[in-house]
Each structure stands twice: as structure tokens, then as C-alpha cells.
Design a protein around this motif. Sequence first.
Motif, PDB file in Angstrom:
ATOM      1  N   LEU A  15      12.799  -4.172   4.794  1.00  0.00           N
ATOM      2  CA  LEU A  15      13.713  -3.266   4.048  1.00  0.00           C
ATOM      3  C   LEU A  15      15.049  -3.173   4.402  1.00  0.00           C
ATOM      4  N   LEU A  16      16.008  -2.743   3.531  1.00  0.00           N
ATOM      5  CA  LEU A  16      17.319  -2.854   3.827  1.00  0.00           C
ATOM      6  C   LEU A  16      17.740  -2.115   4.975  1.00  0.00           C
ATOM      7  N   ALA A  17      16.961  -0.864   5.233  1.00  0.00           N
ATOM      8  CA  ALA A  17      17.315  -0.021   6.335  1.00  0.00           C
ATOM      9  C   ALA A  17      15.754   0.562   6.795  1.00  0.00           C
ATOM     10  N   PRO A  18      15.570   0.778   7.986  1.00  0.00           N
ATOM     11  CA  PRO A  18      14.287   1.220   8.450  1.00  0.00           C
ATOM     12  C   PRO A  18      13.918   2.695   8.005  1.00  0.00           C
ATOM     13  N   PHE A  19      12.527   3.090   7.615  1.00  0.00           N
ATOM     14  CA  PHE A  19      12.307   4.135   6.765  1.00  0.00           C
ATOM     15  C   PHE A  19      11.297   4.970   7.881  1.00  0.00           C
ATOM     16  N   GLU A  20      12.057   6.290   8.470  1.00  0.00           N
ATOM     17  CA  GLU A  20      11.261   7.178   9.571  1.00  0.00           C
ATOM     18  C   GLU A  20      10.773   8.498   8.886  1.00  0.00           C
ATOM     19  N   THR A  21       9.447   8.588   9.352  1.00  0.00           N
ATOM     20  CA  THR A  21       8.705   9.865   8.752  1.00  0.00           C
ATOM     21  C   THR A  21       8.140  10.583  10.187  1.00  0.00           C
ATOM     22  N   SER A  22       7.665  11.567   9.827  1.00  0.00           N
ATOM     23  CA  SER A  22       6.994  12.230  11.003  1.00  0.00           C
ATOM     24  C   SER A  22       5.842  11.517  11.447  1.00  0.00           C
ATOM     25  N   PHE A  23       4.997  10.247  10.751  1.00  0.00           N
ATOM     26  CA  PHE A  23       3.966   9.506  11.340  1.00  0.00           C
ATOM     27  C   PHE A  23       4.439   8.383  11.778  1.00  0.00           C
ATOM     28  N   GLY A  24       5.558   7.823  11.706  1.00  0.00           N
ATOM     29  CA  GLY A  24       6.165   6.524  12.267  1.00  0.00           C
ATOM     30  C   GLY A  24       7.416   6.054  11.578  1.00  0.00           C
ATOM     31  N   ARG A  25       7.676   4.781  11.799  1.00  0.00           N
ATOM     32  CA  ARG A  25       8.863   3.738  11.425  1.00  0.00           C
ATOM     33  C   ARG A  25       8.634   2.677  10.887  1.00  0.00           C
ATOM     34  N   THR A  26       9.020   2.438   9.609  1.00  0.00           N
ATOM     35  CA  THR A  26       8.688   0.992   8.919  1.00  0.00           C
ATOM     36  C   THR A  26       9.896   0.445   8.663  1.00  0.00           C
ATOM     37  N   GLU A  27       9.855  -0.985   9.006  1.00  0.00           N
ATOM     38  CA  GLU A  27      11.106  -1.839   8.972  1.00  0.00           C
ATOM     39  C   GLU A  27      10.706  -2.757   8.129  1.00  0.00           C
ATOM     40  N   GLU A  28       9.466  -3.369   7.941  1.00  0.00           N
ATOM     41  CA  GLU A  28       9.071  -4.509   7.169  1.00  0.00           C
ATOM     42  C   GLU A  28       7.878  -4.029   6.406  1.00  0.00           C
ATOM     43  N   ARG A  29       7.489  -4.143   5.170  1.00  0.00           N
ATOM     44  CA  ARG A  29       6.304  -3.935   4.261  1.00  0.00           C
ATOM     45  C   ARG A  29       5.578  -5.077   4.476  1.00  0.00           C
ATOM     46  N   ARG A  30       4.210  -5.113   4.476  1.00  0.00           N
ATOM     47  CA  ARG A  30       3.352  -5.978   4.056  1.00  0.00           C
ATOM     48  C   ARG A  30       2.610  -5.768   3.097  1.00  0.00           C
ATOM     49  N   ILE A  31       2.728  -6.027   1.887  1.00  0.00           N
ATOM     50  CA  ILE A  31       2.311  -5.760   0.554  1.00  0.00           C
ATOM     51  C   ILE A  31       1.426  -6.759   0.046  1.00  0.00           C
ATOM     52  N   LEU A  32       0.129  -6.279  -0.286  1.00  0.00           N
ATOM     53  CA  LEU A  32      -0.740  -7.003  -1.003  1.00  0.00           C
ATOM     54  C   LEU A  32      -0.424  -6.913  -2.671  1.00  0.00           C
ATOM     55  N   LEU A  33      -0.249  -7.944  -3.075  1.00  0.00           N
ATOM     56  CA  LEU A  33       0.008  -7.966  -4.824  1.00  0.00           C
ATOM     57  C   LEU A  33      -1.165  -8.799  -5.430  1.00  0.00           C
ATOM     58  N   ILE A  34      -1.535  -8.060  -6.591  1.00  0.00           N
ATOM     59  CA  ILE A  34      -2.976  -8.580  -7.238  1.00  0.00           C
ATOM     60  C   ILE A  34      -2.594  -9.187  -8.693  1.00  0.00           C
ATOM     61  N   GLU A  35      -2.901 -10.132  -8.933  1.00  0.00           N
ATOM     62  CA  GLU A  35      -2.935 -10.670 -10.242  1.00  0.00           C
ATOM     63  C   GLU A  35      -4.153 -10.893 -10.824  1.00  0.00           C
ATOM     64  N   ALA A  36      -4.313 -10.139 -12.092  1.00  0.00           N
ATOM     65  CA  ALA A  36      -5.686 -10.038 -12.551  1.00  0.00           C
ATOM     66  C   ALA A  36      -5.544 -10.902 -13.914  1.00  0.00           C
ATOM     67  N   GLU A  37      -6.171 -11.934 -14.136  1.00  0.00           N
ATOM     68  CA  GLU A  37      -6.309 -12.664 -15.434  1.00  0.00           C
ATOM     69  C   GLU A  37      -7.364 -12.271 -16.432  1.00  0.00           C
ATOM     70  N   CYS A  38      -7.223 -11.606 -17.496  1.00  0.00           N
ATOM     71  CA  CYS A  38      -8.193 -11.008 -18.234  1.00  0.00           C
ATOM     72  C   CYS A  38      -7.883 -11.499 -19.797  1.00  0.00           C
ATOM     73  N   ASP A  39      -8.789 -12.704 -20.042  1.00  0.00           N
ATOM     74  CA  ASP A  39      -9.018 -13.077 -21.302  1.00  0.00           C
ATOM     75  C   ASP A  39      -7.519 -13.467 -21.648  1.00  0.00           C
ATOM     76  N   GLY A  40      -6.922 -14.160 -21.049  1.00  0.00           N
ATOM     77  CA  GLY A  40      -5.671 -14.877 -21.670  1.00  0.00           C
ATOM     78  C   GLY A  40      -4.561 -13.957 -20.979  1.00  0.00           C
ATOM     79  N   ALA A  41      -4.393 -12.882 -20.740  1.00  0.00           N
ATOM     80  CA  ALA A  41      -3.323 -12.054 -20.371  1.00  0.00           C
ATOM     81  C   ALA A  41      -3.300 -11.999 -18.735  1.00  0.00           C
TER      82      ALA A  41
END
Length: 368
Positions: A15-41
Motif C-alpha cells: 500500500l502507498l501508506a499503512p492502513f490502521e484500524t481498531s483490529f490492526g495495521r496493514t502495510e502490504e496486501r497478499r491478494i488472491l486473484l482468480i481467473e475462471a475460463e468458462c466456455d471461451g471467456a
Amino acid sequence: MRIRRMTLREIHMKLLAPFETSFGRTEERRILLIEAECDGATGWGEVTAGETPGYSPETTDTARHILADFLWPAVRGKEFASAADFGVLMDRVRGHNMAKAGLETAVWDAEAKQKNVPLHKLIGGTLMEIPCGVSIGIQDSHQKLLEKIEKELAAGYQRIKIKIAPGRDLPALEAVRARFPKIRLMADANSAYSLEDLPLLRQMDRFDLMMIEQPLDWDDIYAHALLQREIATSICLDECIHELHHARAAIELGACRIINIKLGRVGGHRNARAMHDLAQRHAIPVWCGGMLESGIGRAHNIAMSTLPNFVLPGDVSASKRYWPEDIIEPAVEVTPQGTIRVPEGPGIGYAPKLPLIERLTVARAVFD
Ligand code: OSB
Ligand code: MG
């Protein structure tokens, strides 16, 4: 339709800047992306689970496990009539809505691309421009908080949400109201309080907040019903609402007057739309929450926000507030009036930047 292949990738984005909430602080996201191939698209989805179970029980790692070991086997080779009918294939897995939503939203994108229509049309959206607000994390000083708010207002955003926590609440709100007496303002507690804090929560009534978001326990709808009777400020539920019947209970009990809908938390577009429709029938306005998404999740949020009862500004804002470079093109931009114009291309309407996604990828698994 049928999913021919699912590709899971984990990307890391700082992240450009850390994001802080009452439950913690996030500096870097670990994101799962999903590609679904369905009948050609090929459709794209994003799992919005956090790195830790601080917001919900799901994490990036639980989502990978559930997708690989339970959801893929449940949907593999199965025929379904349309994306709207896909979600039922996953019903025998309890919970894990963010894992389900990652896959389900990818299937919606694939169907829209196959039919060559924008996703917002396919889900039944009607708005062509959506109202936007920002969520501002807990800051080190009031000075910094006020500077951030000033900057977002100058960019045009229609409402400001600040994160609060015990010890970082009344004085922060006092400072904001002293400087900006008239702005549309709200506070998000992320479950940091209990009913014993009623005297303190009552004091928030004097700040003319649009709402207070999720003040009490993440799974306690009843406690919010008790609180709503005691305070004038409208309660908006976020963490408590995972299923349609949670929304029904909250509305019937009077536990909230507003609902924040997050695609991940509710399991995808099918459930989000059902919840939207229920809230609309009860004259409960909804808005789209955010989970520090990459452009893929953000694009799905924009499509969802075109449904007619998304009348309050959401936490859907410009790519450049989060990332040096987003993984879609064009990046999400906000007009000087604090709106996002809904893209008209097929599917999510933004193109994934494949070379950048490849560079950010730390793990990849293909299922077919
Ligand atoms: O409670 O809305 C929340 C981010 C992570 C987890 C929970 C929340 C949030 C935000 C950020 O408020 C919203 C955004 O994406 O800008
Ligand atoms: Mg929230």
C-alpha cells in the motif's frame, strides 16, 4: 456454462501508506486473484480476505485452502445455466464467503464477456455514475487526520469515514467537527466497543454522524439492536452481516438503519443482490464497503454499486489512493464531483495488466 479451468494466484502489493484500524495495521496486501475460463471467456475475481483473521475469520491462506480443496472439487465439470445459478454449487461448503465470492465474481465477469455486455447490466444495475466516499485509517495525530480529510474533500469525495477505537474516538471526532462542521461524516469502530461503553457511545450523538459502523462484536446482531434503542446515531452493520438471514434478523430486530454490503463478506454478486433487494423492500439504504482491493475487486465493487438502492456513498475510491500502479487499465478514477463513471466495456470493463500481475505473483496454481 462450465468452468474449464481455474487459475489461482497470490500477488503481493504494498500500500502507498499503512492502513490502521481498531483490529490492526496493514502495510502490504497478499491478494488472491482468480481467473475462471468458462466456455471461451475468461473472467477475473478477487478474494478480499485479509492477511490476518482480525476482520473476519477468513484469511488469504484459508481461502486458498478452501478454494483448492473444497470449492474446486464442488464445481469441477458441473454445468450451470448462468452465473446467477453458480453460487448454489458451493452451498455445501459452510461459510468461507470471501473464497466463494472470488470464484463467483470471476464467473459473472466471464458470462458478461461471453455475452459482450457490461457486468453492471448483467446484474441489473441502473446507475451510470456512483457516489464515492473515503475510509481514513487511524492517524498518529489529529493534525495528520485533518490534513488527510482536507485532501480527500479537495479531490471531491462526498463523505468522509474515519476509523475509531477506544482512546482514539471522541477527541478525534471533536477535532474533525471543529474544523469541518458541515461535511458528511461517519465513524467505523470495527467492533471495538461493548454495551458497557454505552455512555461513551451516547456522546457520539453530538457529532451529527451519518452513521456509526459496527460498534459492537463482529457476530452480535442482538447487542446492536439493544444499542440502537439507546443512541440517536444510526447504526450501520458491516462485520455482522454475512448471509441474507443475518440482514433479515438485523432489520427485524432494529439492529441497524443502514447496511454496508461487501461482495466478499456476503459471498458474491448473487447474495449481494438478494441482500440489496431485501434492504430496499424495507427502506434500508445500502452502500458498498471496501477491503483495500486491487483493481479487480474494485471493478466488481463498482458494478455492484450500480444497483438502485446503493444510495449512500461507498468506500469505493480511486486506485491512486492505494497503489503506485493498479493492476487494471484504465485505473479507477474519481470525478471532481466525487463519483465514478461506470465503464461500458464488456465484463468488469477494466483490463487486467498481465505483465504487471505476473511480476507481482508469488504463487500460482492451475486447476482443470
Ligand atoms: O471495516 O470497512 C472496513 C478495510 C479493511 C477491512 C475492513 C474495512 C476496511 C476499510 C477500508 O474501511 C475501505 C477501503 O477499501 O478503502
Ligand atoms: Mg467497516
